[in-house]
Design a protein around this motif. Sequence first.
Motif, PDB file in Angstrom:
ATOM      1  N   LEU A  13       0.924  -1.144  -0.142  1.00 23.62           N
ATOM      2  CA  LEU A  13      -0.034   0.238  -0.001  1.00 23.62           C
ATOM      3  C   LEU A  13       0.762   1.173   0.039  1.00 23.62           C
ATOM      4  N   LEU A  14       1.997   1.262   0.781  1.00 19.33           N
ATOM      5  CA  LEU A  14       2.790   2.261   0.830  1.00 19.33           C
ATOM      6  C   LEU A  14       3.483   2.657  -0.429  1.00 19.33           C
ATOM      7  N   VAL A  15       4.086   1.596  -1.200  1.00 19.81           N
ATOM      8  CA  VAL A  15       4.583   1.528  -2.536  1.00 19.81           C
ATOM      9  C   VAL A  15       3.428   2.126  -3.357  1.00 19.81           C
ATOM     10  N   THR A  16       2.132   1.824  -3.411  1.00 18.35           N
ATOM     11  CA  THR A  16       1.214   2.129  -4.194  1.00 18.35           C
ATOM     12  C   THR A  16       0.728   3.856  -4.022  1.00 18.35           C
ATOM     13  N   LEU A  17       0.752   4.058  -2.617  1.00 21.22           N
ATOM     14  CA  LEU A  17       0.564   5.660  -2.420  1.00 21.22           C
ATOM     15  C   LEU A  17       1.606   6.595  -2.908  1.00 21.22           C
ATOM     16  N   THR A  18       2.970   6.008  -2.598  1.00 20.85           N
ATOM     17  CA  THR A  18       4.058   6.768  -3.042  1.00 20.85           C
ATOM     18  C   THR A  18       4.051   6.976  -4.687  1.00 20.85           C
ATOM     19  N   GLY A  19       3.717   5.838  -5.352  1.00 16.92           N
ATOM     20  CA  GLY A  19       3.560   6.095  -6.746  1.00 16.92           C
ATOM     21  C   GLY A  19       2.450   7.003  -7.113  1.00 16.92           C
ATOM     22  N   HIS A  21       1.301   9.445  -5.632  1.00 16.77           N
ATOM     23  CA  HIS A  21       1.701  11.104  -5.332  1.00 16.77           C
ATOM     24  C   HIS A  21       2.797  11.503  -5.857  1.00 16.77           C
ATOM     25  N   SER A  22       3.559  10.674  -6.749  1.00 12.58           N
ATOM     26  CA  SER A  22       4.728  11.245  -7.302  1.00 12.58           C
ATOM     27  C   SER A  22       4.285  12.181  -8.488  1.00 12.58           C
ATOM     28  N   GLU A  23       3.255  12.020  -8.920  1.00  6.76           N
ATOM     29  CA  GLU A  23       2.889  13.131  -9.825  1.00  6.76           C
ATOM     30  C   GLU A  23       2.425  14.353  -9.414  1.00  6.76           C
ATOM     31  N   LEU A  24       1.655  14.278  -8.057  1.00  5.29           N
ATOM     32  CA  LEU A  24       1.050  15.484  -7.456  1.00  5.29           C
ATOM     33  C   LEU A  24       2.642  16.158  -7.074  1.00  5.29           C
ATOM     34  N   LYS A  25       3.641  15.616  -6.560  1.00  2.12           N
ATOM     35  CA  LYS A  25       4.634  16.204  -6.155  1.00  2.12           C
ATOM     36  C   LYS A  25       5.538  16.737  -7.317  1.00  2.12           C
ATOM     37  N   ALA A  26       5.482  16.084  -8.437  1.00  2.00           N
ATOM     38  CA  ALA A  26       6.159  16.799  -9.811  1.00  2.00           C
ATOM     39  C   ALA A  26       5.410  18.146  -9.917  1.00  2.00           C
ATOM     40  N   GLU A  27       3.961  18.048  -9.886  1.00  2.00           N
ATOM     41  CA  GLU A  27       3.494  19.418 -10.074  1.00  2.00           C
ATOM     42  C   GLU A  27       3.717  20.322  -9.000  1.00  2.00           C
ATOM     43  N   LEU A  28       3.960  20.165  -7.789  1.00  2.00           N
ATOM     44  CA  LEU A  28       4.213  21.088  -6.915  1.00  2.00           C
ATOM     45  C   LEU A  28       5.786  21.467  -6.995  1.00  2.00           C
ATOM     46  N   GLN A  29       6.466  20.627  -7.475  1.00  2.00           N
ATOM     47  CA  GLN A  29       8.070  20.952  -7.622  1.00  2.00           C
ATOM     48  C   GLN A  29       8.062  22.065  -8.998  1.00  2.00           C
ATOM     49  N   THR A  30       7.254  21.866  -9.912  1.00  2.00           N
ATOM     50  CA  THR A  30       7.167  22.791 -10.744  1.00  2.00           C
ATOM     51  C   THR A  30       6.824  24.396 -10.283  1.00  2.00           C
ATOM     52  N   LYS A  61       6.933  18.465   0.226  1.00  2.00           N
ATOM     53  CA  LYS A  61       7.467  17.527  -1.013  1.00  2.00           C
ATOM     54  C   LYS A  61       8.317  16.594  -0.472  1.00  2.00           C
ATOM     55  N   GLU A  62       9.056  16.891   0.604  1.00  2.00           N
ATOM     56  CA  GLU A  62      10.262  16.174   1.233  1.00  2.00           C
ATOM     57  C   GLU A  62       9.584  14.986   2.040  1.00  2.00           C
ATOM     58  N   LYS A  63       8.397  15.094   2.475  1.00  2.00           N
ATOM     59  CA  LYS A  63       7.972  14.091   3.408  1.00  2.00           C
ATOM     60  C   LYS A  63       7.546  12.776   2.507  1.00  2.00           C
ATOM     61  N   SER A  64       7.788  11.749   3.083  1.00  2.00           N
ATOM     62  CA  SER A  64       7.874  10.401   2.409  1.00  2.00           C
ATOM     63  C   SER A  64       6.252   9.949   2.791  1.00  2.00           C
ATOM     64  N   ILE A  65       5.563  10.254   3.496  1.00  2.00           N
ATOM     65  CA  ILE A  65       4.428   9.988   3.913  1.00  2.00           C
ATOM     66  C   ILE A  65       3.511  11.290   3.808  1.00  2.00           C
ATOM     67  N   ILE A  71      -0.502  18.006  -0.469  1.00  2.00           N
ATOM     68  CA  ILE A  71       0.222  18.244  -1.376  1.00  2.00           C
ATOM     69  C   ILE A  71      -0.553  19.303  -2.251  1.00  2.00           C
ATOM     70  N   LYS A  72      -1.816  19.072  -2.444  1.00  2.00           N
ATOM     71  CA  LYS A  72      -2.538  19.958  -3.241  1.00  2.00           C
ATOM     72  C   LYS A  72      -2.813  21.465  -2.628  1.00  2.00           C
ATOM     73  N   ASP A  73      -3.040  21.222  -1.220  1.00  2.00           N
ATOM     74  CA  ASP A  73      -2.938  22.443  -0.411  1.00  2.00           C
ATOM     75  C   ASP A  73      -1.730  23.346  -0.496  1.00  2.00           C
ATOM     76  N   ALA A  74      -0.659  22.490  -0.409  1.00  2.00           N
ATOM     77  CA  ALA A  74       0.786  23.188  -0.430  1.00  2.00           C
ATOM     78  C   ALA A  74       0.813  23.762  -1.729  1.00  2.00           C
ATOM     79  N   LYS A  75       0.542  23.389  -2.997  1.00  2.00           N
ATOM     80  CA  LYS A  75       0.613  23.877  -4.204  1.00  2.00           C
ATOM     81  C   LYS A  75      -0.069  24.980  -4.329  1.00  2.00           C
ATOM     82  N   SER A  76      -1.777  24.721  -3.798  1.00  2.00           N
ATOM     83  CA  SER A  76      -2.566  26.012  -3.903  1.00  2.00           C
ATOM     84  C   SER A  76      -2.052  27.246  -3.095  1.00  2.00           C
ATOM     85  N   ASN A  77      -1.721  26.913  -1.922  1.00  2.00           N
ATOM     86  CA  ASN A  77      -1.150  28.036  -1.091  1.00  2.00           C
ATOM     87  C   ASN A  77       0.141  28.715  -1.866  1.00  2.00           C
TER      88      ASN A  77
END
Length: 331
Positions: A13-19, A21-30, A61-65, A71-77
């Motif tokens: 489940l952890l591997v699935t969640l990480t996978g 969220h990777s796209e959301l984190k990429a958007e946040l990184q942008t 972005k740096e948090k593993s969990i 992520i969406k809130d951080a990006k919006s803020n």
Amino acid sequence: MKRIWCLILCVGLLVTLTGCHSELKAELQTVIDTQIESEDTYTPNSYDNYLSALAEAESVKEKSIVTAQQIKDAKSNLETALEELYVKPDKTELKQKLDEAKKLDQSKYLPNSTSTLVNAIDESTTIFEDDNATAEDVQRAITDLSTGTNALVVKPDKTGLAKLLSKAKNLDKNKYTTASVGQLETAITSTSTTMNNENATSSDVVAAQKSLQTALDNMVKATKGVYKITCSLSRLATNHVGNDWSSGITYNGKTIHSGDTITASLNGSITIKGTAVEHDSIPDSGSGSVTIPLSGGEKSTQFYVRENRGRYSGNLAVWELTCSATLIERI
């Protein structure tokens, strides 16, 4: 065996969640990588808000969990903080307008026309000194200063009105009819109000001067006066002349009573006659006249009634006539 399966399920489940969220984190990184100008370009508050949102975004972005919503809130803020980065406005024009407004001699303007400018100066000074003022704030301050300056109304010159008012006040009103003097006094009162009104406009001054001049032009010279006559006719002594008497007061041959009014030339004098009659088979009478000045003052005279028969023949009854005149109206 159940523990092993639970562990395998959680890792999966952890591997699935990480996978996921990777796209959301990429958007946040942008958004994190968005290039902005130097700190000095922006207002301090908006730049501080940006730094706070940026720190939050990098932490998420740096948090593993982390949840997708975080992520969406951080990006919006962070996007909001970027949008609200306010470039420091150019305050050159504001300073120029503010300096010009402060140099104006407000004593030259009507007090009720300066309030808008005074408020605009206070608010504009605050905006000029505020490092966090936006371009909209600065433009509003410039507009308010212009509005306040345009609202100023120059104090009218009251010199001519003051001279005319002095002339009206010093006029010898005793020479004019009561009616025209009344109209002048009304105009004087109105003009005095305008003179004492710090907020009187040019049109107010012109109107007051016109009204006062009209009243002066309409003054009518008085030639006569209406006077109230106060008279008394009294018997001071009889000396056996008689007991039954009648008396009367006349002016120009007409009977008058105390309190009556007459019309006569101004500042002249009038003569009033008093008559006393002793009634018996052969009546005896006497009269006296008093001339009173219409300018004021009381006059008295005494006259006698002589007994012409009987043992008291030659005795004198004494009468006194006292009169005064009070001016009621000049006409």
